[in-house]
Design a protein around this motif. Structure first.
Motif, mmCIF file in Angstrom:
data_model
loop_
_atom_site.group_PDB
_atom_site.id
_atom_site.type_symbol
_atom_site.label_atom_id
_atom_site.label_comp_id
_atom_site.label_asym_id
_atom_site.label_seq_id
_atom_site.Cartn_x
_atom_site.Cartn_y
_atom_site.Cartn_z
ATOM 1 N N ALA A 1 44.438 -73.727 -52.213
ATOM 2 C CA ALA A 1 43.590 -74.094 -51.695
ATOM 3 C C ALA A 1 43.290 -72.913 -50.446
ATOM 4 O O ALA A 1 42.298 -72.503 -50.689
ATOM 5 N N ALA A 2 44.643 -72.186 -50.691
ATOM 6 C CA ALA A 2 44.080 -70.209 -49.665
ATOM 7 C C ALA A 2 43.852 -69.618 -51.151
ATOM 8 O O ALA A 2 43.495 -68.624 -50.796
ATOM 9 N N ASN A 3 44.434 -69.512 -52.423
ATOM 10 C CA ASN A 3 44.267 -68.418 -53.308
ATOM 11 C C ASN A 3 43.030 -69.166 -54.431
ATOM 12 O O ASN A 3 42.183 -67.772 -55.268
ATOM 13 N N ALA A 4 42.812 -69.936 -54.721
ATOM 14 C CA ALA A 4 42.018 -70.268 -56.233
ATOM 15 C C ALA A 4 40.463 -70.057 -55.854
ATOM 16 O O ALA A 4 40.548 -68.990 -56.892
ATOM 17 N N ALA A 5 40.262 -69.315 -55.039
ATOM 18 C CA ALA A 5 38.689 -68.961 -55.275
ATOM 19 C C ALA A 5 38.854 -67.439 -55.111
ATOM 20 O O ALA A 5 37.482 -67.159 -55.277
ATOM 21 N N GLU A 6 39.346 -67.211 -55.267
ATOM 22 C CA GLU A 6 40.039 -65.281 -55.160
ATOM 23 C C GLU A 6 40.243 -65.309 -57.282
ATOM 24 O O GLU A 6 39.916 -64.732 -57.364
ATOM 25 N N GLN A 7 41.411 -66.585 -57.196
ATOM 26 C CA GLN A 7 41.748 -66.373 -58.554
ATOM 27 C C GLN A 7 40.693 -66.393 -59.737
ATOM 28 O O GLN A 7 40.972 -66.099 -60.841
ATOM 29 N N LEU A 8 39.453 -67.475 -58.902
ATOM 30 C CA LEU A 8 38.724 -67.450 -60.279
ATOM 31 C C LEU A 8 37.449 -66.914 -59.862
ATOM 32 O O LEU A 8 36.357 -67.464 -60.264
#
Length: 452
Positions: free
Chosen positions: A94-101
């Motif tokens: 929830a915290a990291n997916a946006a940055e990872q993708l």
């Protein structure tokens, strides 16, 4: 009909009616329809729902933990920890997916060029019974955050756990069809993979299961990710911190009653410290509390099924016939297998060559680093290895020599949402968790734009 039987008392506790072909196809169609809208949601919306799932898990961890314990025998305290870890992986993505993708710019001759990470659709997950919540959540959290949707074929003996996982996502507010448990047998996996709406498959399980699923997926040009068995070594050098190493090596082998692909299954001791270490290790294993897995103090419960305990019993018996010595345990009663230590184990014995999926460890000695590396690498598996030493130069020398998916130093091999997880050789391929895991089942789309 799928039936859950409590392995501690042999009583039937749950019964589930299997989906017929029409119902199965309807579920897959619903998943695909849901994907077409879910893929358009924002990362903010997905994160909100995934954090809701984490809260749902935390608020009901005792309830879900008891279901795990009753279905497959895991000690309750360890089952609750499993639920807490599932909440962690939800919060992590929830915290990291946006940055990872996020889009990845790449300098080329174009005015603008970059890589987009886009969801691919309905992903089938084929999952095992030994960590009935965690194995599923480490698939579901990154894939739902990536915009995919999931359908689950869980192990037949943990169908209530599977139903509860679907309940978690539904209670968290995910759209109907985002995650569905399919009450089916293994014979329906091929049918699912033949369905054009299923875009990929991820499996955690045995080598035969992985081989079968990968073969079918390959025939239909569908990506597969496989996390299969392991035969991890625990390598203890003479300069190791003995007391700390003992604690880690006991936990590495005997948590979850030894039923883990990443458990330390082969204990390799440098000859100079072997006698002292073996005696202290035996004392600590003898002190483990065995009993009813629902009791809070129980560390060793029962194995998940009696046939699994019988298979382990044969591996031990065959190894003893070949010269291994039973230092502790060795006896089975129903689904209960005593915590067992075998010494004088050589490379030809089943407890060295094969994956022992239960509370049994074999001990082998070595003289030097070369011997240790050769023993570790003498396995068809390559999931992970733990080495115990305070010599940093030795660590740096040895890490490149192990043909493994992971090397842990002075710690047991474990999965962590922040790190990629997976193996080599017959331990499988592909990676779960971390940024590497969330990018396994997405379309890495190249965009190249020029305006002149």
């Amino acid at each position: 009909m799928k039936i859950s039987v409590n392995p501690f008392n042999g009583k039937k506790i749950y019964e589930f009616k299997e989906l017929n072909s029409n119902n199965l196809q309807s579920r897959v169609k619903l998943a695909d329809e849901t994907f077409n809208s879910w893929r358009k949601t924002t990362f903010e919306e997905r994160s909100r729902l995934m954090n809701n799932a984490a809260k749902e898990l935390k608020n009901n961890k005792e309830r879900y933990g008891a279901i795990i314990t009753n279905e497959m025998g895991k000690p309750l305290s360890q089952a609750i920890v499993e639920i807490e870890k599932c909440a962690w992986v939800c919060e992590y993505y929830a915290a990291n997916a946006a940055e990872q993708l996020k889009e990845e710019p790449i300098e080329t001759d174009a005015d603008l060029s970059y890589v987009r990470y886009e969801p691919i659709g309905v992903v089938l997950a084929v999952m095992p019974w030994n960590y009935p919540f965690w194995q599923v959540f480490r698939f579901a959290a990154p894939n739902l955050m990536a915009g995919n949707v999931g359908v689950l074929k869980h192990a037949s003996n943990v169908m209530m756990s599977a139903q509860m996982i679907q309940e978690v996502f539904e209670n968290a507010g995910f759209p109907k069809g985002c995650f569905q448990n399919l009450i089916i047998g293994s014979e329906k996996i091929e049918v699912l993979l033949e369905n054009e709406l299923i875009r990929a498959v991820t499996l955690t399980g045995s080598k035969p299961a992985g081989s079968s699923v990968a073969s079918t997926a390959g025939q239909h040009i569908k990506k597969s990710v496989l996390e299969l068995g392991g035969n991890n070594a625990l390598v203890v050098f003479e300069d190791a911190d003995i007391e700390k190493t003992l604690e880690v090596c006991v936990k590495a082998r005997f948590q979850n009653t030894g039923q883990s692909c990443i458990a330390g299954k082969r204990l390799l001791l440098q000859q100079s410290i072997a006698k002292e270490f073996v005696q202290k290790y035996k004392d600590k294993v003898e002190a483990l509390t065995c009993g009813n897995p629902l009791d809070k103090d129980t560390y060793i419960g029962v194995m998940a099924r009696e046939d699994l305990a019988e298979e382990l019993e044969k591996q031990v018996s065959d190894s003893v016939k070949m010269g291994a010595r039973v230092l502790l345990g060795g006896k089975r009663e129903g689904c209960f297998f005593e915590p067992t230590i075998l010494t004088k184990v050589d490379e030809a014995m089943p407890v060295f060559k094969e994956e022992t999926f239960g509370p049994v460890i074999g001990i082998t000695t070595f003289e030097n680093e070369v011997d240790a590396v050769n023993l570790v690498n003498n396995s068809e598996f390559g999931l992970g290895v733990s080495i115990f030493t305070v010599d940093r130069k030795r660590v740096n020398r040895l890490i490149p020599q192990f043909y493994e998916g992971a090397v842990f130093v002075n710690e047991l091999v474990k999965s962590d949402p922040r790190l990629p997880f997976g193996g080599v050789k017959t331990s499988g391929y592909g990676r779960e968790l971390s940024s590497h895991g969330i990018r396994e089942l997405v379309n890495k789309k190249t965009v190249y734009i020029t305006y002149e």
